[in-house]
Design a protein around this motif. Structure first.
Motif, mmCIF file in Angstrom:
data_model
loop_
_atom_site.group_PDB
_atom_site.id
_atom_site.type_symbol
_atom_site.label_atom_id
_atom_site.label_comp_id
_atom_site.label_asym_id
_atom_site.label_seq_id
_atom_site.Cartn_x
_atom_site.Cartn_y
_atom_site.Cartn_z
ATOM 1 N N MET A 52 66.956 44.135 18.347
ATOM 2 C CA MET A 52 66.757 43.758 19.876
ATOM 3 C C MET A 52 65.552 42.958 19.489
ATOM 4 N N VAL A 53 65.301 41.888 20.317
ATOM 5 C CA VAL A 53 64.130 41.034 20.218
ATOM 6 C C VAL A 53 63.038 41.268 21.607
ATOM 7 N N ALA A 54 61.903 41.327 21.252
ATOM 8 C CA ALA A 54 61.071 41.460 22.277
ATOM 9 C C ALA A 54 60.826 40.411 23.020
ATOM 10 N N ASP A 55 61.374 39.986 24.213
ATOM 11 C CA ASP A 55 61.119 38.828 25.013
ATOM 12 C C ASP A 55 60.107 39.039 25.724
ATOM 13 N N ALA A 56 59.723 38.101 26.664
ATOM 14 C CA ALA A 56 58.970 38.163 27.782
ATOM 15 C C ALA A 56 59.115 39.337 28.687
ATOM 16 N N ASP A 57 60.411 39.485 29.120
ATOM 17 C CA ASP A 57 60.641 40.695 29.949
ATOM 18 C C ASP A 57 60.703 41.964 29.622
ATOM 19 N N ALA A 58 60.948 42.120 28.129
ATOM 20 C CA ALA A 58 60.948 43.326 27.593
ATOM 21 C C ALA A 58 59.365 43.566 27.197
ATOM 22 N N LEU A 59 58.464 42.668 26.899
ATOM 23 C CA LEU A 59 57.147 42.933 26.698
ATOM 24 C C LEU A 59 56.483 43.171 28.172
ATOM 25 N N LYS A 60 57.049 42.976 29.124
ATOM 26 C CA LYS A 60 56.345 43.377 30.527
ATOM 27 C C LYS A 60 56.483 44.806 30.759
ATOM 28 N N LEU A 61 57.845 45.252 30.235
ATOM 29 C CA LEU A 61 58.253 46.292 30.700
ATOM 30 C C LEU A 61 57.498 47.357 29.617
ATOM 31 N N PHE A 62 57.212 46.889 28.369
ATOM 32 C CA PHE A 62 56.300 47.714 27.238
ATOM 33 C C PHE A 62 54.796 47.868 27.823
ATOM 34 N N PHE A 63 54.291 46.855 28.376
ATOM 35 C CA PHE A 63 53.204 47.028 28.958
ATOM 36 C C PHE A 63 53.268 48.120 29.972
ATOM 37 N N GLN A 64 54.038 48.035 31.069
ATOM 38 C CA GLN A 64 54.058 49.082 31.861
ATOM 39 C C GLN A 64 54.138 50.453 31.293
ATOM 40 N N CYS A 65 55.129 50.504 30.237
ATOM 41 C CA CYS A 65 55.241 51.838 29.618
ATOM 42 C C CYS A 65 53.931 52.392 29.024
ATOM 43 N N SER A 66 53.185 51.209 28.442
ATOM 44 C CA SER A 66 51.928 51.832 27.884
ATOM 45 C C SER A 66 51.157 52.130 28.937
ATOM 46 N N ASP A 67 50.981 51.839 29.972
ATOM 47 C CA ASP A 67 50.024 52.217 30.958
ATOM 48 C C ASP A 67 50.609 53.512 31.734
ATOM 49 N N HIS A 68 51.834 53.684 31.593
ATOM 50 C CA HIS A 68 52.424 54.916 31.910
ATOM 51 C C HIS A 68 52.187 56.198 31.002
ATOM 52 N N LEU A 69 52.198 55.663 29.806
ATOM 53 C CA LEU A 69 52.039 56.560 28.773
ATOM 54 C C LEU A 69 50.722 57.093 28.503
ATOM 55 N N SER A 70 49.487 56.108 28.890
ATOM 56 C CA SER A 70 48.434 56.631 29.214
ATOM 57 C C SER A 70 48.106 57.416 30.341
ATOM 58 N N ASP A 71 48.968 57.590 31.302
ATOM 59 C CA ASP A 71 48.692 58.353 32.570
ATOM 60 C C ASP A 71 49.211 59.540 32.136
ATOM 61 N N LEU A 72 50.180 59.686 31.482
ATOM 62 C CA LEU A 72 50.803 60.893 30.985
ATOM 63 C C LEU A 72 49.907 61.645 30.183
ATOM 64 N N VAL A 73 49.238 61.023 29.349
ATOM 65 C CA VAL A 73 48.415 61.609 28.287
ATOM 66 C C VAL A 73 47.078 62.178 29.418
ATOM 67 N N ARG A 74 46.716 61.489 30.098
ATOM 68 C CA ARG A 74 45.581 61.780 30.981
ATOM 69 C C ARG A 74 45.822 62.950 31.707
ATOM 70 N N THR A 75 46.985 62.912 32.527
ATOM 71 C CA THR A 75 47.364 64.132 33.407
ATOM 72 C C THR A 75 47.547 65.427 32.554
ATOM 73 N N SER A 76 48.210 65.249 31.502
ATOM 74 C CA SER A 76 48.493 66.331 30.226
ATOM 75 C C SER A 76 47.312 67.073 29.864
ATOM 76 N N ARG A 77 46.366 66.177 29.669
ATOM 77 C CA ARG A 77 44.800 66.707 29.192
ATOM 78 C C ARG A 77 44.190 67.440 30.478
ATOM 79 N N ASP A 78 44.297 66.991 31.555
ATOM 80 C CA ASP A 78 43.563 67.427 32.785
ATOM 81 C C ASP A 78 44.319 68.572 33.586
ATOM 82 N N ALA A 79 45.612 68.683 33.171
ATOM 83 C CA ALA A 79 46.664 69.608 33.683
ATOM 84 C C ALA A 79 46.835 69.205 35.092
ATOM 85 N N GLY A 80 46.882 67.780 35.419
ATOM 86 C CA GLY A 80 47.054 67.297 36.589
ATOM 87 C C GLY A 80 48.914 66.952 36.795
ATOM 88 N N THR A 81 48.884 66.505 38.275
ATOM 89 C CA THR A 81 50.541 66.274 38.398
ATOM 90 C C THR A 81 50.914 65.289 38.123
#
Length: 746
Positions: A84-113
């Protein structure tokens, strides 16, 4: 907060701290890919970060985090494998996934929703991306559930008493093809985890399973280092493994299986002697070679054999370069590491302990000043032993203070990475194509400054995206690239840190800003303002140029909050704008909020402290040096130019204006914007380090007063903000500058 009674609480806290570092590495890698760096190492860094987060999350049962990270990792593995090639659309999705992964880490740490809807949405998009390239996530899930079962090689062929052709036919056919047998290599691997391997959430099980998938694998667990139960420490690593692997893969690929535990284990990978397998066959069947010439031809083995195995006939010694002990193997190259621990070690300390250390250093500075003043007032000779010892004590105090401040200092990189997400979300909300460019991410600032700077920078970034940059159509019509740019930079200047937020938009529409301020009643209709003063109208409470209230702007709250927050940090903010080219917001902040080098001065019997880094020269005036521009506004001749002159005592309200400047002492002040001014004082008392004591919120915030300090004699002195003093002085002395803005901003 961690529970001191829970032994896993500290490990869990360490995992989330490790996640912050991994998320930072993930962000760096994605930005590098976005900049066009598609080298395998960058892709591996991104994959490794997500994989490590998933592994640690699985150890703590964080199923939602594991599920999302696994799917994200699956897509990244497709890119790593070249399918697979990391084109512009894929990278845009990866950035969103990175942000969401950060949210999941934070909510898991703080026992949030947990944000289940967003998780499902991104997982669906990842599945679509996989589907476009022929990879089925369901197959990945099934493959992940395969349990590891080491394949043990055994030559004990119990075929029974009779000739059982059916049993014999089940045996693999013997091959005497020399080329086919040479494609298989046998390796001996010694793997001993260090304590840190388990603390970071890694599991030897995963590594052993990966080795088993490479070929025929025999694993022996060494338990000889395990102490008795009374002496056993649960946090220590006692087990090690000896692995015999027969495989077609190269040694570099075997080493790659251990890349996630780089620096966390002791590893030895070497090729097994070529005739070792033959000797094991002979040993198992009881037929020991007895040819004396064979024994003379090959020296005895010097390597320690695997546990529960006995060295029999002699075997040829391996070549010296076939056995290399490495701690951190990397892909295709094997480097001999230093015999000690990893090159860079990090000790994590609670912030409360650092704060206590900073406070103690502050008290040390105060006591050093008191001792210095006492000895100087005693009349001792400057060359006495006591005064020499005092100078050495001062040097040591300065070294200790600098070292402690370095502990508190952190790069602004983590703050800048948070702004990357703000740009992505803000540009998506207003449907603009915006790119964030950062510079000076390694600039170090006090940790407290970084924490309190996040909100002001967020407001400024959103303002740049929403108001500063034009729409795509407007940019194309103006001959600009369709993609707008927001530039975030940090640098050290004159003992302070300067952070700039610049955009390449249309610049400030000053006539529009002036009219809005008049319509809202913020300034009189007949106000005559300079371009700089019009720009500063943006900081007035209630001011907004947005015609419609949106999620980003329009409520008149934002830039006034920015200025208030910056001033609370002892900083200043300025604006420069060029129509058609863009706008730059510049923030100037102190490097630390604890200690500064100051000049102690006397004004109207009051002791004051000025930051030493703003004083560039001291002068003694004569009346001929002073010229009156107009009543209440004077300038002083400094060599070939003129500099505005202000009486510090008058500006602070300590005394009335002075008419005779003969013999007056003047401090020549310079600021980050290269503007200069001269302050009249009565005398210079000393130059020393002072401890900054912030003023409580219950105190009135007087213009020009930044903080306070305690001097060596116990006297309290105010620390001045010279830029604020000069700004207010210019407004009060020059007609048309003070009456409008001063009343609007207070």
């Amino acid at each position: 907060m961690t529970d001191s009674n829970d032994p896993m609480a500290e490990i869990r806290a360490s995992f989330f701290i490790e996640c912050e570092e991994l998320l930072e590495a993930l962000q760096d890698g994605l930005e590098a890919l976005d900049d066009g760096a598609g080298d395998p190492e960058t892709i591996n860094v991104v994959f490794r970060a997500v994989h490590s987060i998933k592994g640690g999350a699985g150890a703590f049962g964080l199923e939602a985090l594991v599920r999302f990270a696994h799917r994200f990792e699956t897509v990244l593995d497709e890119i790593r494998a070249g399918r697979m090639v990391a084109d512009a659309d894929a990278l845009k999705l990866f950035f969103q996934c990175s942000d969401h992964l950060s949210d999941l880490v934070r909510t898991s740490r703080d026992a949030g929703t947990l944000p289940e809807d967003e998780t499902a949405k991104l997982l669906s998009q990842l599945d679509e991306l996989l589907g476009e390239h022929g990879a089925l996530p369901d197959e990945e899930e099934v493959e992940e559930e395969i349990d590891f079962q080491p394949a043990v090689l055994s030559f004990d062929l119990d075929l029974g008493d009779g000739d059982d052709e059916e049993t014999i036919n089940l045996l693999p056919p013997l091959s005497f093809d020399e080329e086919e047998s040479s494609s298989h290599s046998k390796y001996e691997i010694t793997f001993k985890p260090e304590n840190e391997l388990y603390e970071t959430g890694n599991e030897p099980f995963q590594i052993l399973r990966a080795l088993n998938e490479m070929g025929e694998c025999k694993v022996t667990c060494k338990t000889d280092q395990v102490p008795d139960l009374a002496s056993l420490a649960p946090e220590n690593a006692y087990l090690s493994w000896f692995i015999e692997l027969s495989t077609e893969v190269e040694e570099a690929e075997i080493a790659a299986a251990f890349e996630f535990v780089e620096g966390l284990c002791i590893l030895d990978i070497k090729k097994a002697p070529e005739n070792k397998a033959e000797e094991e066959d002979i040993a198992e069947t009881g037929a020991v070679a007895s040819n004396p010439t064979d024994e003379l031809a090959a020296p005895a083995l010097t390597e320690t054999p695997a546990p529960e195995e006995v060295p029999l006939a002699a075997a040829p010694q391996p070549e010296p370069d076939t056995a290399k002990e490495v701690i951190a193997p990397k892909k295709a190259e094997q480097k001999t590491p230093p015999p000690a621990a990893p090159a860079k070690s990090v000790v994590r300390v609670d912030l409360d302990r650092i704060e206590r250390l900073v406070n103690l250093v502050g008290e040390l500075v105060i006591n050093q000043a008191m001792l210095s003043q006492s000895l100087e007032s005693s009349g001792l000779s400057p060359h006495s032993d006591a005064m020499n010892g005092l100078e050495e004590f001062q040097r040591l105090t300065r070294d200790i203070q600098d070292s402690v401040m370095m502990i508190r200092a952190q790069p602004v990189k983590s703050l800048f990475q948070r702004m990357s997400r703000i740009v992505r979300e803000s540009s998506a909300a207003v449907e603009k194509d915006v790119r964030l460019v950062t510079n000076g991410e390694g600039t170090e600032v006090d940790k407290t400054v970084i924490e309190r700077l996040a909100d002001p920078l967020t407001h400024m970034i959103r303002n740049a995206v929403d108001h500063g940059l034009e729409t795509t159509e407007a940019r194309l019509a103006a001959g600009k690239p369709a993609q707008g740019q927001v530039k975030l930079t940090a640098a050290h200047r004159s003992g302070r840190v300067v952070i700039e937020v610049a955009d390449d938009g249309a610049g400030i529409n000053r006539p529009k800003v002036l009219q809005i301020a008049i319509d809202k009643g913020l300034i009189p209709k007949d106000a005559s303002l300079s371009e700089s003063e019009i720009d500063n109208l943006l900081f007035l409470p209630g001011f907004s140029t947005a015609a419609v209230v949106s999620d980003l702007s329009g409520r008149g709250v934002g830039m006034d909050v920015v200025r208030t927050a910056i001033q609370a940090l002892g900083g200043r903010i300025t604006i420069s704008s060029t129509p058609g080219s863009g706008t730059t917001f510049s923030i100037s902040l102190p490097l630390t909020l604890a200690v500064l080098d100051g000049m102690v001065v006397q004004v109207a019997d009051e002791t004051l402290v000025l930051p030493l880094n703003v004083v560039i020269e001291t002068l003694t005036l004569s009346n001929d040096d002073v010229e009156m521009v107009r009543p209440g506004a004077n300038v002083v001749r400094v060599r070939s130019g003129f500099v505005p002159l202000f009486d510090l005592g008058e500006e602070l309200g300590y005394r009335g204006p002075i008419n005779d400047y003969e013999g007056s002492v003047v401090l020549l002040i310079a600021h980050e914007d290269e503007s200069r001014a001269a302050l009249v004082i009565d005398s210079i008392q000393d130059q020393r380090q002072v401890v900054i004591k912030g003023l409580d919120d219950s105190f009135y915030r007087a213009p020009g007063i930044a903080a306070a300090t305690i001097l060596g004699d116990g006297q309290i002195a105010l620390i001045l903000d010279t830029s604020d003093i000069i700004t207010n002085a210019i407004g009060s002395n020059i007609p048309g500058h003070g009456s409008t803005l001063s009343g609007a901003t207070t």
